[in-house]
Design a protein around this motif. Structure first.
Motif, short mmCIF file in Angstrom:
data_model
loop_
_atom_site.label_atom_id
_atom_site.label_comp_id
_atom_site.label_asym_id
_atom_site.label_seq_id
_atom_site.Cartn_x
_atom_site.Cartn_y
_atom_site.Cartn_z
N UNK A 249 55.19 22.59 -43.74
CA UNK A 249 55.10 21.17 -44.06
C UNK A 249 53.81 20.56 -43.51
N UNK A 250 53.38 21.05 -42.35
CA UNK A 250 52.13 20.54 -41.76
C UNK A 250 50.95 20.85 -42.68
N UNK A 251 50.95 22.04 -43.29
CA UNK A 251 49.89 22.39 -44.23
C UNK A 251 49.90 21.44 -45.43
N UNK A 252 51.07 21.21 -45.97
CA UNK A 252 51.17 20.38 -47.17
C UNK A 252 50.77 18.94 -46.89
N UNK A 253 51.07 18.44 -45.70
CA UNK A 253 50.68 17.08 -45.34
C UNK A 253 49.16 16.90 -45.34
N UNK A 254 48.45 17.98 -45.07
CA UNK A 254 46.99 17.91 -45.03
C UNK A 254 46.35 18.32 -46.35
N UNK A 255 47.18 18.57 -47.37
CA UNK A 255 46.64 18.88 -48.69
C UNK A 255 46.43 20.35 -48.96
N UNK A 256 46.91 21.22 -48.08
CA UNK A 256 46.82 22.66 -48.32
C UNK A 256 48.11 23.15 -48.99
N UNK A 257 48.05 24.36 -49.52
CA UNK A 257 49.25 24.97 -50.08
C UNK A 257 50.04 25.66 -48.98
N UNK A 258 51.34 25.78 -49.21
CA UNK A 258 52.20 26.38 -48.20
C UNK A 258 51.83 27.82 -47.90
N UNK A 341 44.18 15.60 -34.45
CA UNK A 341 43.96 16.93 -33.87
C UNK A 341 45.25 17.73 -33.87
N UNK A 342 46.34 17.08 -33.46
CA UNK A 342 47.64 17.75 -33.41
C UNK A 342 48.10 18.12 -34.82
N UNK A 343 47.85 17.26 -35.79
CA UNK A 343 48.23 17.56 -37.18
C UNK A 343 47.53 18.82 -37.69
N UNK A 344 46.23 18.91 -37.45
CA UNK A 344 45.50 20.11 -37.86
C UNK A 344 45.99 21.35 -37.10
N UNK A 345 46.22 21.17 -35.79
CA UNK A 345 46.67 22.30 -34.98
C UNK A 345 48.01 22.83 -35.48
N UNK A 346 48.92 21.93 -35.82
CA UNK A 346 50.22 22.36 -36.33
C UNK A 346 50.10 23.15 -37.64
N UNK A 347 49.11 22.81 -38.46
CA UNK A 347 48.98 23.43 -39.77
C UNK A 347 48.38 24.83 -39.70
N UNK A 348 47.62 25.13 -38.65
CA UNK A 348 46.89 26.39 -38.58
C UNK A 348 47.81 27.59 -38.37
N UNK A 349 47.40 28.72 -38.91
CA UNK A 349 48.04 30.00 -38.61
C UNK A 349 47.31 30.70 -37.45
#
Length: 452
Positions: A249-258, A341-349
């Motif tokens: 979900x964090x990825x999708x919130x930033x406009x990336x695909x799951x 920063x936290x939003x991007x961090x959550x999205x990263x693998x």
């Protein structure tokens, strides 16, 4: 008299329950009497006969002295760069203050903000401003602090944020200061120049306590700078208290695909970050990990931008273009606030710090990544070596895109190993959450007051 004694004891116990008067500082006789009186405040029927008028006088005097003294203790002054300056130490100091106040709302931290010609619109906790390159300002500041009600001073030290040769103007302030001094060293060089060694050694000598963030930094203070062990405390860099959770979900919130495999860094951009080696590694794994995207988040460091403009960023963009990465490279050219920063961090693998400077003894964003339970790939600078040890992350040689590519493929293909590494990192990160870091700082503040 009996009612007065009971009231005095209840005041003592109530104060102790709020940690205004730590029981450990009482004499054994008074502690024994206080323990015998741990009844609910509304039950005042009996007072032990052991309570004498003299002890009552001692209690009342102690209570009065401690309440007054602890009221003074709550006034804390930090000397540092500070937000809205774009600087890692500025952000660290802001986060530390918020954590300390969150842990104990009675503490009132104020800030001396170090400025370099250009003034900023600072928040209300900034009560003083120190012109970096004005030596007289350091001496005048010491005079103002000495005549104030601040209980102690905390310096956040990095050579470059103070004026003079290797930042030695700060010694003028420290030598004239009459308040207890606590210093956090963000850099402890293994091979300092003679003057760098003098500055750090003298500042540590003038400080009652010296804080570093890893054990290796403590070892360096002892072996290179001859600082006594009793004066050195190790306190981790603080991190937000985040859940270990799926990042879809964090990825999708930033406009990336799951199903995108996101590799990222979040930093002020400068040449010693080594980001070109990540770009090269992305090209090398593009066939093995077709949905990999490298996300580079952060503005160019202000000092770098003043010196060379955006030349390094332009070099990175040209490299990505020449390698035909197309949609596999995304830059976010801005200094992101903590929530972003936290939003991007959550999205990263995968979080990556391919730094070429191996003497770095702290990294806020690497600490945050570990605290969030991320897979981390890093070059062997000393902070990363310690934080990522025991299987909490991958260490690769600096300037080695092949090694980075190998670890990216290993992470992508081995889901079982990835999950175990995430759990190890997250478990270690529980020691680093800001509330724990705040509690340890507050204890050092109390020790400074006690020893004064």
């Amino acid at each position: 008299m009996r009612n007065i004694k009971g009231l005095a004891f209840n005041i003592l116990l109530l104060a102790n329950s709020f940690e205004v008067i730590p029981m450990i500082t009482l004499s054994e006789t008074l502690k024994a009497e206080a323990r015998s009186l741990r009844w609910p405040l509304w039950k005042r029927s009996k007072v032990p006969p052991a309570v004498t008028s003299l002890n009552l006088f001692m209690f009342v005097k102690y209570i009065t002295d401690q309440i007054v003294y602890n009221a003074i203790l709550m006034k804390t002054l930090l000397v540092s760069t500070y937000v809205p300056q774009k600087c890692g130490i500025a952000t660290y100091t802001r986060d530390l203050i918020q954590a300390v106040v969150g842990y104990n709302s009675n503490i009132t931290p104020h800030v001396v903000a170090i400025i370099n010609g250009k003034d900023s619109n600072y928040p209300p906790e900034v009560k003083f401003k120190l012109e970096k390159n004005s030596r007289d300002d350091y001496i005048k500041l010491a005079d103002r602090v000495n005549s104030s009600s601040y209980a102690y001073v905390c310096i956040q030290h990095e050579y470059g944020i103070f004026g003079g040769n290797d930042g030695d103007y700060i010694l003028d302030f420290a030598k004239k200061l009459k308040k207890p001094l606590i210093t956090t060293f963000h850099t402890t060089l293994l091979e300092p120049s003679p003057n760098q060694k003098h500055v750090l050694k003298e500042l540590a000598r003038l400080s009652q306590s010296n804080i570093v963030m890893i054990k290796e930094a403590r070892a360096r203070l002892r072996s290179v700078y001859n600082i006594p062990s009793r004066k050195i405390k190790v306190i981790h860099h603080g991190v937000p208290d985040l859940e270990l959770e799926d990042n879809t979900q964090a990825k999708e919130r930033l406009g990336f695909r799951a199903d995108d495999f996101l590799v990222g860094t979040i930093n002020l951009i400068s040449r010693n970050k080594g980001l070109e080696y990540v770009i090269d590694a992305v090209k090398k794994v593009s066939m093995d990990i077709p949905k990999l995207k490298f996300v580079m988040v952060g503005a160019t460091h202000p000092q770098v931008k003043r010196a060379e403009g955006e030349s390094y960023r332009e070099f990175l963009l040209k490299r990505a273009f020449d390698l035909n990465l197309n949609g596999q490279f995304k830059q976010v050219n801005e200094y992101v606030p903590l929530n972003s920063l936290v939003d991007y961090l959550k999205a990263l693998d995968v979080y990556i710090t391919p730094y070429t400077d191996l003497d770095q003894t702290s990294s806020g964003t690497l600490a945050y990544a570990v605290g969030a339970g991320k897979i981390c790939i890093s070059t062997p600078y000393i902070y990363a070596n310690e934080i990522l040890s025991d299987g909490r992350g991958f260490i690769v040689p600096r300037r080695d895109s092949d090694a980075i590519a190998e670890k990216l493929i290993q992470t992508y293909t081995n889901l079982t190993e990835r999950k175990k590494m995430q759990e190890r990192a997250y478990k270690f990160g529980r020691k680093m959450i800001w509330s724990q870091v705040a509690a340890k700082h507050i204890q050092i503040f109390k020790d400074a007051k006690t020893k004064t």
